[in-house]
Design a protein around this motif. Structure first.
Motif, PDB file in Angstrom:
ATOM      1  N   ALA A 112       0.678  -1.125  -0.043  1.00  0.00           N
ATOM      2  CA  ALA A 112       0.015   0.090  -0.290  1.00  0.00           C
ATOM      3  C   ALA A 112       1.052   1.381   0.050  1.00  0.00           C
ATOM      4  CB  ALA A 112      -1.622  -0.068   0.776  1.00  0.00           C
ATOM      5  N   ILE A 113       1.927   1.073   0.048  1.00  0.00           N
ATOM      6  CA  ILE A 113       2.689   2.630  -0.441  1.00  0.00           C
ATOM      7  C   ILE A 113       3.636   2.613  -1.633  1.00  0.00           C
ATOM      8  CG2 ILE A 113       2.995   2.761   2.077  1.00  0.00           C
ATOM      9  CD1 ILE A 113       5.537   1.997   2.622  1.00  0.00           C
ATOM     10  N   ASP A 114       4.197   3.589  -1.765  1.00  0.00           N
ATOM     11  CA  ASP A 114       5.193   3.594  -2.995  1.00  0.00           C
ATOM     12  C   ASP A 114       6.177   4.792  -2.737  1.00  0.00           C
ATOM     13  OD1 ASP A 114       6.231   3.159  -5.540  1.00  0.00           O
ATOM     14  OD2 ASP A 114       4.690   4.753  -6.749  1.00  0.00           O
ATOM     15  N   GLU A 130       3.262   2.403   6.971  1.00  0.00           N
ATOM     16  CA  GLU A 130       2.374   3.205   7.561  1.00  0.00           C
ATOM     17  C   GLU A 130       3.415   4.213   8.648  1.00  0.00           C
ATOM     18  OE1 GLU A 130      -1.737   4.310  10.697  1.00  0.00           O
ATOM     19  OE2 GLU A 130      -0.456   2.287  11.073  1.00  0.00           O
ATOM     20  N   TRP A 131       4.521   4.406   9.178  1.00  0.00           N
ATOM     21  CA  TRP A 131       5.352   4.775   9.868  1.00  0.00           C
ATOM     22  C   TRP A 131       5.997   6.029   8.113  1.00  0.00           C
ATOM     23  CZ3 TRP A 131      10.629   5.841   9.005  1.00  0.00           C
ATOM     24  CH2 TRP A 131      11.606   6.867  10.261  1.00  0.00           C
ATOM     25  N   MET A 132       6.502   4.955   7.251  1.00  0.00           N
ATOM     26  CA  MET A 132       6.571   6.143   5.853  1.00  0.00           C
ATOM     27  C   MET A 132       5.872   7.297   5.703  1.00  0.00           C
ATOM     28  SD  MET A 132      10.547   4.469   5.179  1.00  0.00           S
ATOM     29  CE  MET A 132      10.150   4.935   3.743  1.00  0.00           C
ATOM     30  N   VAL A 133       4.499   6.333   5.332  1.00  0.00           N
ATOM     31  CA  VAL A 133       3.781   7.457   5.506  1.00  0.00           C
ATOM     32  C   VAL A 133       3.817   8.937   5.690  1.00  0.00           C
ATOM     33  CG1 VAL A 133       1.330   6.862   4.634  1.00  0.00           C
ATOM     34  CG2 VAL A 133       2.896   5.488   3.633  1.00  0.00           C
ATOM     35  N   ALA A 183       7.448   8.627   2.083  1.00  0.00           N
ATOM     36  CA  ALA A 183       6.386   7.479   1.160  1.00  0.00           C
ATOM     37  C   ALA A 183       5.265   8.005   0.781  1.00  0.00           C
ATOM     38  CB  ALA A 183       6.889   5.811   1.183  1.00  0.00           C
ATOM     39  N   TRP A 184       4.192   7.421  -0.119  1.00  0.00           N
ATOM     40  CA  TRP A 184       2.696   8.051  -0.720  1.00  0.00           C
ATOM     41  C   TRP A 184       1.890   6.693  -0.400  1.00  0.00           C
ATOM     42  CZ3 TRP A 184       6.589  10.371  -3.601  1.00  0.00           C
ATOM     43  CH2 TRP A 184       6.347  12.008  -3.664  1.00  0.00           C
ATOM     44  N   HIS A 203      -5.582  -0.974   3.197  1.00  0.00           N
ATOM     45  CA  HIS A 203      -4.840   0.419   4.849  1.00  0.00           C
ATOM     46  C   HIS A 203      -5.390   1.536   4.425  1.00  0.00           C
ATOM     47  CE1 HIS A 203      -2.653  -3.709   3.126  1.00  0.00           C
ATOM     48  NE2 HIS A 203      -1.642  -2.983   4.519  1.00  0.00           N
ATOM     49  N   ILE A 204      -6.653   1.926   4.587  1.00  0.00           N
ATOM     50  CA  ILE A 204      -7.126   3.847   4.545  1.00  0.00           C
ATOM     51  C   ILE A 204      -6.852   3.768   5.816  1.00  0.00           C
ATOM     52  CG2 ILE A 204      -9.021   2.744   2.542  1.00  0.00           C
ATOM     53  CD1 ILE A 204     -10.749   2.491   5.875  1.00  0.00           C
ATOM     54  N   GLN A 205      -5.938   3.447   6.954  1.00  0.00           N
ATOM     55  CA  GLN A 205      -5.889   4.349   7.940  1.00  0.00           C
ATOM     56  C   GLN A 205      -4.065   5.257   7.269  1.00  0.00           C
ATOM     57  OE1 GLN A 205      -5.506   0.992   7.744  1.00  0.00           O
ATOM     58  NE2 GLN A 205      -3.312   0.221   8.668  1.00  0.00           N
ATOM     59  N   TYR A 206      -4.121   4.841   5.918  1.00  0.00           N
ATOM     60  CA  TYR A 206      -2.483   5.417   5.680  1.00  0.00           C
ATOM     61  C   TYR A 206      -2.764   6.517   4.906  1.00  0.00           C
ATOM     62  CZ  TYR A 206      -0.039   0.218   5.705  1.00  0.00           C
ATOM     63  OH  TYR A 206       1.228  -0.180   6.107  1.00  0.00           O
ATOM     64  N   TYR A 207      -4.474   6.481   4.600  1.00  0.00           N
ATOM     65  CA  TYR A 207      -4.943   8.018   4.522  1.00  0.00           C
ATOM     66  C   TYR A 207      -4.445   8.778   5.413  1.00  0.00           C
ATOM     67  CZ  TYR A 207      -5.825   6.365  -0.277  1.00  0.00           C
ATOM     68  OH  TYR A 207      -6.071   5.883  -1.439  1.00  0.00           O
ATOM     69  N   GLY A 208      -5.421   8.376   6.254  1.00  0.00           N
ATOM     70  CA  GLY A 208      -5.335   9.868   7.597  1.00  0.00           C
ATOM     71  C   GLY A 208      -3.352  10.135   8.186  1.00  0.00           C
ATOM     72  N   ALA A 209      -2.229   9.301   8.238  1.00  0.00           N
ATOM     73  CA  ALA A 209      -0.924   9.624   8.638  1.00  0.00           C
ATOM     74  C   ALA A 209      -0.042  10.526   6.381  1.00  0.00           C
ATOM     75  CB  ALA A 209      -0.129   8.018   8.237  1.00  0.00           C
ATOM     76  N   GLN A 210      -0.640   9.915   6.116  1.00  0.00           N
ATOM     77  CA  GLN A 210      -0.643  10.749   4.465  1.00  0.00           C
ATOM     78  C   GLN A 210      -0.855  12.230   5.065  1.00  0.00           C
ATOM     79  OE1 GLN A 210       0.182   9.670   0.420  1.00  0.00           O
ATOM     80  NE2 GLN A 210      -1.726  10.399   0.358  1.00  0.00           N
TER      81      GLN A 210
END
Length: 155
Positions: A52-54, A105-108, A113-114, A123-130
């Motif tokens: 889920a990251i790039d 998630e830490w990277m985002v 990372a995006w 992995h929608i919680q990643y959007y909050g981290a971003q």
């Protein structure tokens, strides 16, 4: 008879499609870039692509910083790898936890990372981290016009 066979075949196919490899613990022995690591489980090495990251490409702005950030959180540490699937390069795509932290998630969250929209499923919680990283101008978000890796690769 044919219906019974077809039903059995469909059941087996659905089981194969939903099969998920078991989580395993391994030592992180290599960092290829900000979203790809190499782990050793005591028997063999496996290349893992974080789900889920790039992260920026090595030749891209913040590419080396992303690799260093991944190294700081995971290199030389034991990791729990939760495989999800494999990618077109036969790498294992997985959620990885290093020192108890979700590495992706830490990277985002830290702006290295995006969220990879194309593969974000589950992995929608990643959007909050971003969103936090962007608002706080962390990492790559310091750039006035950051270029997503998937766009950079097209150029």
């Amino acid at each position: 008879m044919t219906r019974k066979w077809l039903g059995s075949a469909l059941f087996v196919c659905s089981m194969l499609l939903t099969y998920k490899a078991s989580a395993f613990d391994a030592k992180v022995v290599g960092i290829k870039d900000g979203d790809t690591i190499v782990v050793f489980d005591g028997t063999s090495s496996t290349t893992i692509r974080l789900a889920a990251i790039d992260a920026p490409e090595k030749s891209q702005a913040f590419g080396e910083a992303a690799k260093k950030a991944m190294s700081s959180i995971c290199f030389g540490k034991m990791a729990t790898v939760n495989p999800i699937n494999t990618d077109r390069y036969s790498r294992t795509v997985a959620d990885v936890f290093c020192a108890g932290k979700n590495a992706g998630e830490w990277m985002v969250y830290n702006g290295f990372a995006w969220v990879y929209d194309r593969y974000v499923s589950g992995h929608i919680q990643y959007y909050g981290a971003q969103k936090i990283a962007r608002e706080q101008r962390k990492g790559l978000w310091q750039d006035n016009n950051p270029i997503a890796p998937w766009d950079f690769r097209v150029k």
